[in-house]
Design a protein around this motif. Structure first.
Motif, PDB file in Angstrom:
ATOM      1  N   LYS A   1      23.646  95.107  59.964  1.00 31.92           N
ATOM      2  CA  LYS A   1      24.595  94.807  61.050  1.00 31.92           C
ATOM      3  C   LYS A   1      25.540  95.988  61.205  1.00 31.92           C
ATOM      4  O   LYS A   1      25.284  97.040  60.591  1.00 31.92           O
ATOM      5  N   ASP A   2      26.644  95.813  61.933  1.00 33.68           N
ATOM      6  CA  ASP A   2      27.640  96.875  62.098  1.00 33.68           C
ATOM      7  C   ASP A   2      27.988  97.492  60.724  1.00 33.68           C
ATOM      8  O   ASP A   2      28.490  96.802  59.833  1.00 33.68           O
TER       9      ASP A   2
ATOM     10  N   HIS B   1      30.364  99.252  59.635  1.00 34.04           N
ATOM     11  CA  HIS B   1      31.757  99.116  59.181  1.00 34.04           C
ATOM     12  C   HIS B   1      31.974  97.764  58.519  1.00 34.04           C
ATOM     13  O   HIS B   1      32.677  97.643  57.521  1.00 34.04           O
ATOM     14  N   ARG B   2      31.358  96.755  59.127  1.00 32.03           N
ATOM     15  CA  ARG B   2      31.522  95.405  58.576  1.00 32.03           C
ATOM     16  C   ARG B   2      30.931  95.336  57.166  1.00 32.03           C
ATOM     17  O   ARG B   2      31.495  94.740  56.263  1.00 32.03           O
ATOM     18  N   ILE B   3      29.782  95.980  57.012  1.00 26.53           N
ATOM     19  CA  ILE B   3      29.120  95.973  55.692  1.00 26.53           C
ATOM     20  C   ILE B   3      29.986  96.728  54.678  1.00 26.53           C
ATOM     21  O   ILE B   3      30.276  96.216  53.592  1.00 26.53           O
ATOM     22  N   LEU B   4      30.409  97.918  55.042  1.00 26.63           N
ATOM     23  CA  LEU B   4      31.199  98.720  54.095  1.00 26.63           C
ATOM     24  C   LEU B   4      32.491  98.003  53.699  1.00 26.63           C
ATOM     25  O   LEU B   4      32.869  97.965  52.524  1.00 26.63           O
ATOM     26  N   ASN B   5      33.152  97.386  54.690  1.00 30.24           N
ATOM     27  CA  ASN B   5      34.412  96.675  54.389  1.00 30.24           C
ATOM     28  C   ASN B   5      34.209  95.539  53.385  1.00 30.24           C
ATOM     29  O   ASN B   5      35.106  95.233  52.609  1.00 30.24           O
ATOM     30  N   ALA B   6      33.015  94.932  53.421  1.00 26.49           N
ATOM     31  CA  ALA B   6      32.750  93.815  52.497  1.00 26.49           C
ATOM     32  C   ALA B   6      32.762  94.287  51.046  1.00 26.49           C
ATOM     33  O   ALA B   6      32.950  93.496  50.119  1.00 26.49           O
ATOM     34  N   TYR B   7      32.537  95.593  50.855  1.00 24.69           N
ATOM     35  CA  TYR B   7      32.515  96.152  49.488  1.00 24.69           C
ATOM     36  C   TYR B   7      33.732  97.043  49.239  1.00 24.69           C
ATOM     37  O   TYR B   7      33.746  97.807  48.288  1.00 24.69           O
TER      38      TYR B   7
ATOM     39  N   TYR C   1      27.935 103.142  52.565  1.00 27.39           N
ATOM     40  CA  TYR C   1      26.831 102.422  53.230  1.00 27.39           C
ATOM     41  C   TYR C   1      26.063 103.403  54.106  1.00 27.39           C
ATOM     42  O   TYR C   1      26.670 104.142  54.892  1.00 27.39           O
ATOM     43  N   ASP C   2      24.742 103.422  53.948  1.00 29.89           N
ATOM     44  CA  ASP C   2      23.889 104.293  54.752  1.00 29.89           C
ATOM     45  C   ASP C   2      23.113 103.425  55.746  1.00 29.89           C
ATOM     46  O   ASP C   2      22.180 102.717  55.360  1.00 29.89           O
ATOM     47  N   PRO C   3      23.513 103.450  57.031  1.00 33.03           N
ATOM     48  CA  PRO C   3      22.862 102.573  58.013  1.00 33.03           C
ATOM     49  C   PRO C   3      21.396 102.934  58.239  1.00 33.03           C
ATOM     50  O   PRO C   3      20.627 102.133  58.765  1.00 33.03           O
TER      51      PRO C   3
ATOM     52  N   SER D   1      23.580  97.216  47.023  1.00 31.49           N
ATOM     53  CA  SER D   1      23.489  95.950  47.759  1.00 31.49           C
ATOM     54  C   SER D   1      22.687  96.271  49.021  1.00 31.49           C
ATOM     55  O   SER D   1      23.256  96.680  50.044  1.00 31.49           O
ATOM     56  N   GLN D   2      21.378  96.136  48.900  1.00 29.92           N
ATOM     57  CA  GLN D   2      20.464  96.545  49.982  1.00 29.92           C
ATOM     58  C   GLN D   2      20.513  95.546  51.136  1.00 29.92           C
ATOM     59  O   GLN D   2      20.501  94.330  50.923  1.00 29.92           O
TER      60      GLN D   2
END
Ligand code: AVI
Length: 348
Positions: free
Chosen positions: A215-216, A218-224, A261-263, A300-301
């Protein structure tokens, strides 16, 4: 709550509610894994060791962070699609089945499913597996009101305990692997893991896996990278655990938490970075760190639907249904063990 007849023996052998008093064997393995991981380039520590008593508490707090959406998304699936999930799991046969959960956590999500199965008078045994005796002990307490639940607690590594569980009965198997835990393996490890699970199942058995979807970024990175710094503390706690259990002298404030995070690949990775040149002693071993040197702590893949389908096919399963939350951020993918091992497909 009642127990399978061999539960007592299993509980004595496999389940130790005092996790702080690790056995000599566990401690030796922990020491060996830590020393070998820190002798690699780049250095690494296994995130499976995050979960001591303090680590369990910190993970509970992470799940409550506004940025950490994974738990809420999966909870929504279990809360609002319980009936469909239970119908899919029960199948058409009235024969009892074994519901085996790998890495139960606190069991909040599974409780919806257990309630539904009990209310519909489905015959099943519940076998939760977790590495943490502390977590199993809490789960047992939380489920104690479910009088008619047949439960067997299994403490240990997923695959060892799954083998143990599959020897215990000839019942049809339904394996749950929720919470996005599959993401804590890289794609190759995930494939090997799913193939291993498949080798313990019969055609038609089910494997239900929770995947965090791409998903976005930024959203993923912020979760970690939560604002309160709980994920940072969660990572640093492993250094504290090493200090305590392996007589080491990590200075916690000399390491910085660095999530990425690597999109392109879908890999979210956490590192601890040494803020200066330093030597750390672990027992009799000295581990040197350069300034800026990193320790790889956790992956966290994240997956797309097509990557999930490919992983299933490459490990001897086929996807029969996907249950997603309303934002399509997380999916519980229901796989059926195929009757013949399919030809390996590309990239995995
Ligand atoms: C347990 N696992 C699925 C979590 C995850 O999202 O990878 C562990 C975690 N690490 C940092 N925050 C949460």
């Amino acid at each position: 709550m009642s127990y399978c007849k061999n539960k007592k023996a299993l509980k004595e052998v496999k389940y130790d509610s005092n996790v702080e008093a690790a056995s000599t064997y566990d401690l030796d393995k922990f020491r060996a894994d830590v020393l070998s991981g820190l002798s690699l380039t780049p250095k690494r520590l296994s995130s499976k060791y995050f979960y001591d008593k303090k680590g369990d508490e910190l993970f509970q707090r992470i799940m409550e962070c506004p940025e950490y959406y994974l738990t809420r998304c999966e909870l929504e699936i279990f809360q609002w699609q319980t009936n469909q999930l239970a119908t899919r799991i029960s199948g058409k046969s009235a024969e009892p089945f074994d519901l085996i959960e790998l890495g139960v956590g606190d069991g909040t999500k599974t409780r919806f499913l257990l309630n539904e199965l009990i209310e519909t008078k489905t015959k099943f045994n519940y076998l939760p597996i977790d590495i943490s005796g502390n977590i199993l002990s809490e789960l047992e307490h939380r489920l104690s009101h479910l009088d008619s639940l047949n439960i067997t607690l299994l403490q240990g590594e997923y695959l060892d305990m799954l083998k143990e569980a599959s020897r215990m009965s000839g019942n049809r198997k339904v394996i749950l692997f929720l919470g996005g835990n599959i993401g804590n393996m890289d794609i190759k490890e995930a494939k090997a893991f799913c193939q291993n699970v498949r080798s313990m199942l019969l055609p038609g058995d089910l494997f239900i896996i929770g995947f965090d979807l791409r998903k976005d970024p930024h959203r993923i990175l912020n979760a970690y990278n939560d604002k309160l710094g709980i994920t940072r503390e969660f990572n640093l706690n492993l250094l504290q655990r090493i200090n305590k259990e392996l007589d080491a002298n990590f200075e916690i404030d000399k390491f910085a938490h660095y999530p990425t995070y690597d999109p392109h690949t879908g890999a979210c990775k956490s590192y601890l970075v040494s803020s200066l040149k330093q030597d750390v002693r672990i027992g009799d071993t000295v581990v040197p760190f350069h300034e800026g040197e990193c320790v790889f702590m956790e992956i966290s893949q994240k997956y797309s639907f097509s990557e999930i389908k490919l992983l299933a096919a490459n490990s001897g399963f086929s996807v029969i249904e996907n249950f997603s939350d309303h934002k399509n951020w997380f999916v519980d993918s229901v796989w059926s063990a195929s009757s013949s091992q399919s030809q390996p497909l590309s990239i995995l």
